[in-house]
Design a protein around this motif. Structure first.
Motif, PDB file in Angstrom:
ATOM      1  N   SER A 285       0.840  -1.199   0.000  1.00 50.21           N
ATOM      2  CA  SER A 285       0.000   0.000   0.000  1.00 50.21           C
ATOM      3  C   SER A 285       0.876   1.250   0.000  1.00 50.21           C
ATOM      4  O   SER A 285       0.527   2.245  -0.624  1.00 50.21           O
ATOM      5  CB  SER A 285      -0.937  -0.006   1.200  1.00 50.21           C
ATOM      6  OG  SER A 285      -0.207  -0.153   2.381  1.00 50.21           O
ATOM      7  N   ALA A 289       0.539   3.956  -2.960  1.00 49.92           N
ATOM      8  CA  ALA A 289       0.136   5.324  -2.641  1.00 49.92           C
ATOM      9  C   ALA A 289       1.169   6.312  -3.152  1.00 49.92           C
ATOM     10  O   ALA A 289       0.831   7.434  -3.536  1.00 49.92           O
ATOM     11  CB  ALA A 289      -0.042   5.484  -1.132  1.00 49.92           C
ATOM     12  N   VAL A 302       5.584   8.961   1.574  1.00 50.33           N
ATOM     13  CA  VAL A 302       4.768   7.750   1.480  1.00 50.33           C
ATOM     14  C   VAL A 302       5.670   6.527   1.338  1.00 50.33           C
ATOM     15  O   VAL A 302       5.333   5.440   1.809  1.00 50.33           O
ATOM     16  CB  VAL A 302       3.766   7.867   0.318  1.00 50.33           C
ATOM     17  CG1 VAL A 302       2.873   6.667   0.289  1.00 50.33           C
ATOM     18  CG2 VAL A 302       2.935   9.107   0.457  1.00 50.33           C
TER      19      VAL A 302
ATOM     20  N   THR B 115      -3.958  12.953   1.571  1.00 53.32           N
ATOM     21  CA  THR B 115      -3.786  12.649   0.151  1.00 53.32           C
ATOM     22  C   THR B 115      -5.038  12.028  -0.410  1.00 53.32           C
ATOM     23  O   THR B 115      -5.766  11.391   0.287  1.00 53.32           O
ATOM     24  CB  THR B 115      -2.609  11.691  -0.060  1.00 53.32           C
ATOM     25  OG1 THR B 115      -2.654  10.700   0.944  1.00 53.32           O
ATOM     26  CG2 THR B 115      -1.320  12.439   0.013  1.00 53.32           C
TER      27      THR B 115
END
Lengths: 499, 115
Positions: A285, A289, A302, B115
């Motif tokens: 993930s 992302a 991220v 986000t």
């Protein structure tokens, strides 16, 4: 008994106090912070010399013997982490002296940074669960203020999420500690390990273990508990983000490794299986992302999540080889990630933005910076012969050895996607022509620019050094992993054969 | 007594988590406070409730006269109360500054960095 183990806590505290006393003079603060950082590094090297042959440096604070007093215990993993803290302290202090605005320095950036380092060092060397909680709070409080320092709107919004989630995690950790104390009557990690090895505590141990996974999982950014991280990490100045990404999440990972090798090693089927599932989802993930972001700092932030997944994979597989890989990966990713954030800070400094769409053509303007970036980026993606390659290779080999095919497939796929993200930054920021010419917002002379780049160059040299000296580093990590896989040595050193 | 305290702790946790999920900043901080009280009480009863004397051995004796209460959990709770006091004070200031900067106390309006 030597006082050496307590120095990693005392030195930054003394530096912070001195910085507070000289808060009128920025120059003095800079000198004190720089000197303190070098002393931290020196102390950690001395500790490393003491522990590199596998001895565990133990100190009972105040002379109260374990398990009654608070114990400081430094094994090889801890001493490696201390060295990394020292390196980061030196690099980031040097960088922030160049980059940080005067207002933030006036409002106590240096003392806060040193307090943060004290908390991180304390968490790495303590052998007592409640003491670990206290160090967590020390470093969290310092990080709260560092994150909000400056008071810009995005910073404040990010801080709220960061503060809330971290306080929730602390409350969970504290509740786990309470239940543990009620069950075992001690909070000394070695004594707890001893009590749990004797068995007969069953379900309650597993429950506390899951609470610890939750608590440390929030702190280190494990799936699905990481959403505060991309929302808050890119908001403060580059020096702060670099410090956080290098140390804070890694304290969470370190605590997971410590607790789940020493204390909760009796039920690896379920607990380490759970961590392994979490690890693969974290990697996946995080990298997905990152793929849809178009801001250099956001992409890197991220990506912290996805890197955490690799380290947790080593813990989840729970073999000696896997832990070796995790330790090397931890070392490599702390340096590389910090360096990438500093490079993003340099881009922001010269161009005033980190938006991929607005940037371009930096390869032509700043070839030196581009080379430093591509070195770190390729190392992060794991291109041989750079440092990330050996760490990832070890993790994947250990995954194949225990025939966990799915985690190997995930790790390899995520590695490719990491390469995609890094190439994206490279293509957009450095290679493509600038959409419209961006003037330098902060023109610097050649000398200033070299001074500005000095910490980044230093970290890049370390990245190359990790690749060149991969052999000795792996031998070291192998012995460290052996210590972790055999907690009896740690228990004997702390409890002194009294069992 | 244990059952009563267990219910109290459950209520504190439930109320704390409920308030944390509200959109209001003030309710969020009250929720955080309740949660830390819950954790403190949990330490208190997890270590065992016992009526007894102070854990001090009387002069000239080698053992306790009566089985004393365990002093350590109280030391732990004291530490964590001090910590949570400081952190709550910081959080209050942070939330106040945010309210002044953003102009609302609705968490749904603070999604700029998500986000």
């Amino acid at each position: 008994m030597t006082l050496l183990p307590v120095l990693p806590i005392i030195v930054p505290l003394a530096g912070a106090v001195l910085c507070m006393l000289t808060r009128k003079s920025l120059l003095l603060q800079k000198i004190i912070a720089m000197a303190t950082s070098f002393i931290i590094l020196l102390v950690s090297i001395l500790i490393m010399l003491e522990t590199k042959d596998g001895t565990i440096a133990v100190m009972s604070v105040g002379g109260w013997k374990a398990p009654f007093g608070i114990t400081l215990a430094i094994d090889m993993l801890s001493s490696m982490m201390l060295i990394l803290v020292g390196l980061l302290a030196v690099g980031i202090t040097a960088y922030s002296c160049q980059d940080l605005d005067e207002e933030r320095m006036r409002f106590g950036f240096f003392p806060l940074m040193l307090i943060l380092l004290m908390g991180v060092n304390g968490a790495f060397i303590t052998g007592d669960l409640f003491n670990l909680y206290v160090w967590f709070e020390v470093l969290l409080t310092a990080s709260f203020i560092l994150l909000a320092l400056g008071g810009e709107r995005p910073q404040l919004e990010g801080s709220i999420k960061y503060v809330t989630l971290n306080l929730l995690s602390s409350a969970l950790f504290l509740a786990g500690i309470g239940i543990f104390y009620g069950m075992a009557g001690t909070l000394n990690m070695a004594e707890l390990a001893h009590v749990i090895q004797q068995g007969e505590r069953g379900g309650l141990v597993t429950m506390v273990a899951v609470m610890f996974i939750m608590a440390f999982g929030i702190k280190c950014g494990m799936f699905p508990l990481y959403f505060w991280l991309p929302a808050s990490y890119p908001t403060p100045p580059a020096a702060v983000t670099a410090l956080f990404s290098g140390l804070l999440t890694k304290v969470g990972v370190y605590s997971l490794i410590r607790v789940f090798t020493l204390i909760f090693s009796t039920d690896p089927e379920f607990l380490h299986g759970l961590i392994l599932v979490g690890a693969s989802l974290t990697m996946l993930s995080g990298v997905l992302a990152a793929a849809c972001q178009y801001d250099m700092r956001k992409i890197l932030a991220v990506h912290i999540v996805s890197q955490i997944g690799y380290i947790l994979m080593g813990l989840g597989l729970f073999t000696r080889l896997a832990l070796t890989g995790a330790i090397v990966y931890l070392m490599h990713v702390i340096i590389v990630k910090t360096n990438l954030f500093l490079i993003a800070g340099a881009v922001k400094r010269i161009k005033g933005t980190t938006d991929l769409h607005k940037l371009g053509g930096l390869y032509k303007e700043r070839p030196g910076l581009s080379i430093l970036f591509i070195l770190s980026a390729m190392s992060l993606a794991g291109i041989p012969p750079l440092s990330g390659f050996f760490a990832k290779l070890t993790l994947i080999i250990s995954g194949l050895q225990v025939e966990s095919w799915w985690i190997v497939v995930t790790a390899l796929g995520v590695s490719l996607l990491t390469l995609y993200s890094m190439t994206k930054i490279w293509a957009y920021v450095f290679w493509k022509p600038a959409p419209e010419p961006l003037p330098d917002v902060n023109p610097m002379s050649q000398g200033q620019w070299m001074l500005f780049l000095l910490p980044i160059i230093g970290f890049s040299v370390i990245i190359v050094a990790i690749s060149v000296f991969a052999g000795p580093i792996f031998e070291f990590a192998d012995v460290a992993a052996g210590q972790l896989m055999n907690p009896q040595g740690y228990m004997d050193a702390v409890l002194g054969g009294r069992q | 007594m244990e059952v009563l305290l267990a219910v109290v702790i459950g209520t504190l946790y439930g109320g704390g988590l409920y308030l944390m999920m509200r959109r209001n900043l003030v309710q969020l901080i009250i929720g955080l406070g309740l949660l830390s009280h819950g954790a403190n009480l949990l330490i208190f009863i997890a270590a065992g409730l016992r009526q007894g004397g102070a854990p001090i051995i009387a002069e000239g004796k080698k053992v306790f006269l009566t089985l004393p209460a365990d002093p350590l959990p109280q030391a732990l709770i004291l530490t964590s109360i001090v910590i949570s006091f400081a952190v709550t004070a910081f959080a209050l200031v942070l939330f106040l500054r945010t309210y002044q900067e953003v102009g609302t106390n609705d968490l749904d309006e603070m999604k700029e960095t998500d986000t």
